[in-house]
Design a protein around this motif. Structure first.
Motif, PDB file in Angstrom:
ATOM      1  N   PHE A 179       5.882  10.864   1.670  1.00  0.00           N
ATOM      2  CA  PHE A 179       7.332  10.904   1.784  1.00  0.00           C
ATOM      3  C   PHE A 179       7.854  10.436   0.429  1.00  0.00           C
ATOM      4  O   PHE A 179       7.450   9.369  -0.044  1.00  0.00           O
ATOM      5  N   ALA A 180       8.717  11.222  -0.207  1.00  0.00           N
ATOM      6  CA  ALA A 180       9.120  10.877  -1.569  1.00  0.00           C
ATOM      7  C   ALA A 180      10.547  11.301  -1.866  1.00  0.00           C
ATOM      8  O   ALA A 180      11.071  12.257  -1.278  1.00  0.00           O
ATOM      9  N   SER A 181      11.154  10.574  -2.809  1.00  0.00           N
ATOM     10  CA  SER A 181      12.469  10.952  -3.304  1.00  0.00           C
ATOM     11  C   SER A 181      12.302  12.122  -4.260  1.00  0.00           C
ATOM     12  O   SER A 181      11.196  12.435  -4.708  1.00  0.00           O
ATOM     13  N   ALA A 182      13.390  12.772  -4.611  1.00  0.00           N
ATOM     14  CA  ALA A 182      13.331  13.964  -5.459  1.00  0.00           C
ATOM     15  C   ALA A 182      12.702  13.662  -6.816  1.00  0.00           C
ATOM     16  O   ALA A 182      12.000  14.505  -7.384  1.00  0.00           O
ATOM     17  N   ASP A 183      12.911  12.447  -7.326  1.00  0.00           N
ATOM     18  CA  ASP A 183      12.370  12.103  -8.647  1.00  0.00           C
ATOM     19  C   ASP A 183      11.051  11.337  -8.549  1.00  0.00           C
ATOM     20  O   ASP A 183      10.521  10.869  -9.567  1.00  0.00           O
ATOM     21  N   ASN A 184      10.516  11.201  -7.338  1.00  0.00           N
ATOM     22  CA  ASN A 184       9.265  10.472  -7.089  1.00  0.00           C
ATOM     23  C   ASN A 184       9.343   9.003  -7.487  1.00  0.00           C
ATOM     24  O   ASN A 184       8.320   8.346  -7.692  1.00  0.00           O
ATOM     25  N   GLY A 185      10.554   8.488  -7.581  1.00  0.00           N
ATOM     26  CA  GLY A 185      10.720   7.074  -7.884  1.00  0.00           C
ATOM     27  C   GLY A 185      10.539   6.190  -6.663  1.00  0.00           C
ATOM     28  O   GLY A 185      10.354   4.978  -6.788  1.00  0.00           O
ATOM     29  N   GLN A 186      10.614   6.784  -5.484  1.00  0.00           N
ATOM     30  CA  GLN A 186      10.375   6.072  -4.231  1.00  0.00           C
ATOM     31  C   GLN A 186       9.334   6.878  -3.458  1.00  0.00           C
ATOM     32  O   GLN A 186       9.555   8.063  -3.172  1.00  0.00           O
ATOM     33  N   VAL A 187       8.226   6.265  -3.116  1.00  0.00           N
ATOM     34  CA  VAL A 187       7.141   6.989  -2.459  1.00  0.00           C
ATOM     35  C   VAL A 187       6.554   6.155  -1.319  1.00  0.00           C
ATOM     36  O   VAL A 187       6.241   4.971  -1.503  1.00  0.00           O
ATOM     37  N   LEU A 188       6.428   6.769  -0.166  1.00  0.00           N
ATOM     38  CA  LEU A 188       5.711   6.190   0.969  1.00  0.00           C
ATOM     39  C   LEU A 188       4.584   7.148   1.343  1.00  0.00           C
ATOM     40  O   LEU A 188       4.782   8.361   1.330  1.00  0.00           O
ATOM     41  N   SER A 189       3.436   6.605   1.672  1.00  0.00           N
ATOM     42  CA  SER A 189       2.312   7.426   2.129  1.00  0.00           C
ATOM     43  C   SER A 189       1.723   6.797   3.379  1.00  0.00           C
ATOM     44  O   SER A 189       1.582   5.572   3.450  1.00  0.00           O
ATOM     45  N   VAL A 190       1.398   7.638   4.351  1.00  0.00           N
ATOM     46  CA  VAL A 190       0.764   7.182   5.586  1.00  0.00           C
ATOM     47  C   VAL A 190      -0.590   7.870   5.710  1.00  0.00           C
ATOM     48  O   VAL A 190      -0.680   9.093   5.574  1.00  0.00           O
ATOM     49  N   TYR A 191      -1.634   7.072   5.953  1.00  0.00           N
ATOM     50  CA  TYR A 191      -2.978   7.609   6.113  1.00  0.00           C
ATOM     51  C   TYR A 191      -3.509   7.214   7.488  1.00  0.00           C
ATOM     52  O   TYR A 191      -3.283   6.093   7.950  1.00  0.00           O
ATOM     53  N   ILE A 192      -4.216   8.118   8.128  1.00  0.00           N
ATOM     54  CA  ILE A 192      -4.885   7.836   9.397  1.00  0.00           C
ATOM     55  C   ILE A 192      -6.331   8.285   9.240  1.00  0.00           C
ATOM     56  O   ILE A 192      -6.587   9.445   8.897  1.00  0.00           O
ATOM     57  N   PHE A 193      -7.274   7.373   9.447  1.00  0.00           N
ATOM     58  CA  PHE A 193      -8.678   7.766   9.349  1.00  0.00           C
ATOM     59  C   PHE A 193      -9.509   7.034  10.383  1.00  0.00           C
ATOM     60  O   PHE A 193      -9.153   5.962  10.870  1.00  0.00           O
ATOM     61  N   ARG A 194     -10.633   7.635  10.699  1.00  0.00           N
ATOM     62  CA  ARG A 194     -11.494   7.161  11.780  1.00  0.00           C
ATOM     63  C   ARG A 194     -12.254   5.899  11.379  1.00  0.00           C
ATOM     64  O   ARG A 194     -12.736   5.776  10.252  1.00  0.00           O
ATOM     65  N   ASN A 195     -12.373   4.984  12.315  1.00  0.00           N
ATOM     66  CA  ASN A 195     -13.171   3.778  12.118  1.00  0.00           C
ATOM     67  C   ASN A 195     -14.625   4.101  12.422  1.00  0.00           C
ATOM     68  O   ASN A 195     -15.003   4.292  13.576  1.00  0.00           O
ATOM     69  N   THR A 196     -15.453   4.180  11.386  1.00  0.00           N
ATOM     70  CA  THR A 196     -16.881   4.467  11.572  1.00  0.00           C
ATOM     71  C   THR A 196     -17.764   3.307  11.138  1.00  0.00           C
ATOM     72  O   THR A 196     -18.971   3.326  11.405  1.00  0.00           O
ATOM     73  N   ASN A 197     -17.200   2.306  10.469  1.00  0.00           N
ATOM     74  CA  ASN A 197     -18.015   1.192   9.980  1.00  0.00           C
ATOM     75  C   ASN A 197     -17.100   0.090   9.455  1.00  0.00           C
ATOM     76  O   ASN A 197     -15.900   0.277   9.296  1.00  0.00           O
ATOM     77  N   GLY A 198     -17.693  -1.050   9.179  1.00  0.00           N
ATOM     78  CA  GLY A 198     -16.928  -2.139   8.579  1.00  0.00           C
ATOM     79  C   GLY A 198     -15.935  -2.756   9.541  1.00  0.00           C
ATOM     80  O   GLY A 198     -16.201  -2.940  10.722  1.00  0.00           O
ATOM     81  N   SER A 199     -14.741  -3.061   9.016  1.00  0.00           N
ATOM     82  CA  SER A 199     -13.708  -3.711   9.809  1.00  0.00           C
ATOM     83  C   SER A 199     -12.364  -3.478   9.144  1.00  0.00           C
ATOM     84  O   SER A 199     -12.291  -3.046   7.983  1.00  0.00           O
ATOM     85  N   LEU A 200     -11.285  -3.774   9.856  1.00  0.00           N
ATOM     86  CA  LEU A 200      -9.949  -3.652   9.273  1.00  0.00           C
ATOM     87  C   LEU A 200      -9.790  -4.512   8.021  1.00  0.00           C
ATOM     88  O   LEU A 200      -9.332  -4.019   6.982  1.00  0.00           O
ATOM     89  N   PRO A 201     -10.170  -5.811   8.052  1.00  0.00           N
ATOM     90  CA  PRO A 201     -10.036  -6.615   6.830  1.00  0.00           C
ATOM     91  C   PRO A 201     -10.817  -6.045   5.652  1.00  0.00           C
ATOM     92  O   PRO A 201     -10.365  -6.115   4.508  1.00  0.00           O
ATOM     93  N   LEU A 202     -11.989  -5.464   5.935  1.00  0.00           N
ATOM     94  CA  LEU A 202     -12.796  -4.885   4.854  1.00  0.00           C
ATOM     95  C   LEU A 202     -12.072  -3.705   4.211  1.00  0.00           C
ATOM     96  O   LEU A 202     -11.958  -3.634   2.976  1.00  0.00           O
ATOM     97  N   TRP A 203     -11.562  -2.794   5.025  1.00  0.00           N
ATOM     98  CA  TRP A 203     -10.916  -1.609   4.454  1.00  0.00           C
ATOM     99  C   TRP A 203      -9.536  -1.932   3.874  1.00  0.00           C
ATOM    100  O   TRP A 203      -9.071  -1.259   2.950  1.00  0.00           O
ATOM    101  N   PHE A 204      -8.916  -2.988   4.361  1.00  0.00           N
ATOM    102  CA  PHE A 204      -7.697  -3.455   3.716  1.00  0.00           C
ATOM    103  C   PHE A 204      -8.028  -4.021   2.333  1.00  0.00           C
ATOM    104  O   PHE A 204      -7.303  -3.771   1.361  1.00  0.00           O
ATOM    105  N   ALA A 205      -9.125  -4.767   2.232  1.00  0.00           N
ATOM    106  CA  ALA A 205      -9.551  -5.301   0.937  1.00  0.00           C
ATOM    107  C   ALA A 205      -9.833  -4.169  -0.042  1.00  0.00           C
ATOM    108  O   ALA A 205      -9.527  -4.277  -1.242  1.00  0.00           O
ATOM    109  N   GLN A 206     -10.413  -3.073   0.453  1.00  0.00           N
ATOM    110  CA  GLN A 206     -10.638  -1.918  -0.406  1.00  0.00           C
ATOM    111  C   GLN A 206      -9.322  -1.344  -0.912  1.00  0.00           C
ATOM    112  O   GLN A 206      -9.189  -0.995  -2.094  1.00  0.00           O
TER     113      GLN A 206
END
Length: 356
Positions: A71-98
Motif C-alpha cells: 500500500f503506497a502513496s503516489a510518490d512512495n513516500g508512505q509505504v505499508l506492506s503486509v506479509y502472510i506466510f506459513r509457520n514451518t519452523n522456529g517461532s514468532l520471536p525468531l522470525w521477528f528478530a529476522q
C-alpha cells in the motif's frame, strides 16, 4: 520458498521487500475496491490500509503459502506492506528478530538507530501481548524518516506489517502502524504471549570443516528416505516436549542468522531471509535394523524448511558450520525432499537444482 533467497551472496533487498526473481513471483489480481481474504487463515486485508490504496499483491509460494501486498502513496513516500506466510519452523520471536535484522542491515536505511525498542503488544480486542514490534530512525543517507515492523501469529500463519515514511516521526509511525493493524480483520484465534528473543550466552564453536558422510549410493538413498519420513515424527515429538526457548547465536550476512533451541550445543537453525525459510541442523536420526551401518555415529542431518516442503541435504560427519551449510546450498547438495503441504506427503529421492 527458495526463490526469495540468494545463496551465492548476501540477500539482495529492494525497498521494504526482499528481492524476488520476477519469474518466481505470481501477481494476484483483484478489483481496486475488493478486500483480500487469505484462503487458509481467513485473514482479511482491506483494499486500503492506513489511508493508502493497495498497489499490488504478490504470491511468493504457490497456494498462498507466502505472499505480500503493498500500500503506497503516489510518490512512495508512505509505504505499508503486509506479509502472510506459513509457520514451518522456529517461532514468532525468531522470525521477528529476522525482520528486525533485515531492517538494521538494509543499505536503504543507512545504519538506522532503534527509536522504539522491540516490545510486545496486544492486538485490538485482546488482553494478551501476542505481537511484537519495533521502530527505527534511518540514517542521514536514507530518504525515510522512520521505518518499523510488527508481527503476530494467527494459528499456523505469521502476519508481518512493515511501514516506512518520509515525514512521520517514530511516534507518529508507531500510531500509524497501530491504526493499520486495527483495520485488519482477523478470525477468532488463540493468542499466545510473545517476548523479544534474547542472545545466546555463548556462540557455537565448530571443530574443523565437516565432510559428507561416507557411504555408497544405496546408503544415501536409504538415509534420504528415512530423513524425509522421520521429519513428521520429529515435529510431533517437539510439539509434545512443549515450547522451545530460542536464542540468537550469531549473524552472518543480511538475512542470514543462526538461532538455537534451549541453548543446544549440537543443533541450530540457520534462518535465510525473513519469510520462514531455514535450515535445521541436528544429529541424524537412526533406526536400528534399517539405517545403513556407519563408522560415524555422530552424523548430522540438514533439513531446509520451505513453504510447502522439506528438502534434505547431504549428511555431514560433524556439526557443520553455517558457512558450510551455505556452501552445500550453493552447490545444490540435495538428497531428498518431502511434501509438507496438502494430502500428498511423498518423499522423493532427488539431486540437482533446488528449483523455485
Amino acid at each position: 520458498m527458495i526463490s526469495r533467497i540468494c545463496f551465492a551472496a548476501a540477500l539482495a533487498l529492494s525497498g521494504a521487500m526482499l528481492s524476488v526473481p520476477a519469474a518466481a513471483q505470481q501477481s494476484i489480481s483483484l478489483a481496486a475496491d475488493e478486500a483480500y481474504v487469505h484462503p487458509h487463515s481467513e485473514i482479511t486485508v482491506p483494499p486500503s490500509l492506513g489511508g493508502l490504496q493497495r498497489t499490488r499483491i504478490n504470491e511468493y509460494a504457490e497456494n498462498a503459502l507466502d505472499l505480500g501486498m503493498n500500500f503506497a502513496s503516489a510518490d512512495n513516500g508512505q509505504v505499508l506492506s503486509v506479509y502472510i506466510f506459513r509457520n514451518t519452523n522456529g517461532s514468532l520471536p525468531l522470525w521477528f528478530a529476522q525482520a528486525e535484522s533485515v531492517i538494521a542491515m538494509h543499505p536503504n536505511f543507512d545504519e538506522p538507530d532503534v527509536s522504539i525498542a522491540p516490545r510486545s503488544f496486544a492486538l485490538p480486542g485482546s488482553d494478551t501481548a501476542s505481537g511484537l514490534l519495533a521502530v527505527f530512525e534511518p540514517g542521514a543517507g536514507s530518504p525515510m524518516r522512520s521505518t518499523g515492523v510488527a508481527m503476530f501469529a494467527v494459528g499456523d500463519w505469521y502476519v508481518k506489517l512493515r511501514a516506512s515514511s518520509v515525514m512521520r516521526t517514530s511516534d507518529g509511525l508507531l500510531h500509524w502502524m497501530e491504526s493499520a493493524l486495527a483495520e485488519l480483520q482477523l478470525p477468532a484465534h488463540e493468542a499466545v504471549a510473545a517476548t523479544p528473543i534474547a542472545d545466546c550466552e555463548n556462540e557455537l564453536r565448530f571443530r574443523g570443516r565437516s565432510r559428507d558422510v561416507r557411504g555408497d549410493a544405496a546408503d544415501n538413498v536409504v538415509n534420504s528416505l528415512l530423513g524425509g519420513l522421520l521429519q513428521g515424527l520429529v515435529a510431533e515429538r517437539q510439539a509434545e516436549a512443549g515450547p522451545v526457548a530460542w536464542c540468537r547465536d550469531s549473524q552472518l550476512e543480511i538475512g542470514q542468522a543462526v538461532y538455537r533451541a534451549n541453548e543446544s550445543e549440537n543443533s541450530y537453525l540457520l534462518a535465510l531471509g525473513d519469510n520462514g525459510n531455514a535450515v535445521h541442523v541436528a544429529p541424524q536420526l537412526r533406526v536400528e535394523g534399517i539405517s545403513p551401518d556407519s563408522e560415524n555415529d555422530e552424523a548430522f542431518s540438514l533439513t531446509l524448511h520451505r513453504a510447502a516442503e522439506d528438502v534434505m541435504l547431504v549428511s555431514q560427519d560433524r556439526l557443520p558450520s553455517p558457512r558450510r551449510v551455505i556452501d552445500l546450498l550453493d552447490n545444490n547438495r540435495i538428497t531428498s525432499s518431502r511434501n509438507t503441504w496438502g494430502d500428498d506427503r511423498t518423499v522423493t529421492v532427488r539431486s540437482g537444482e533446488l528449483g523455485k
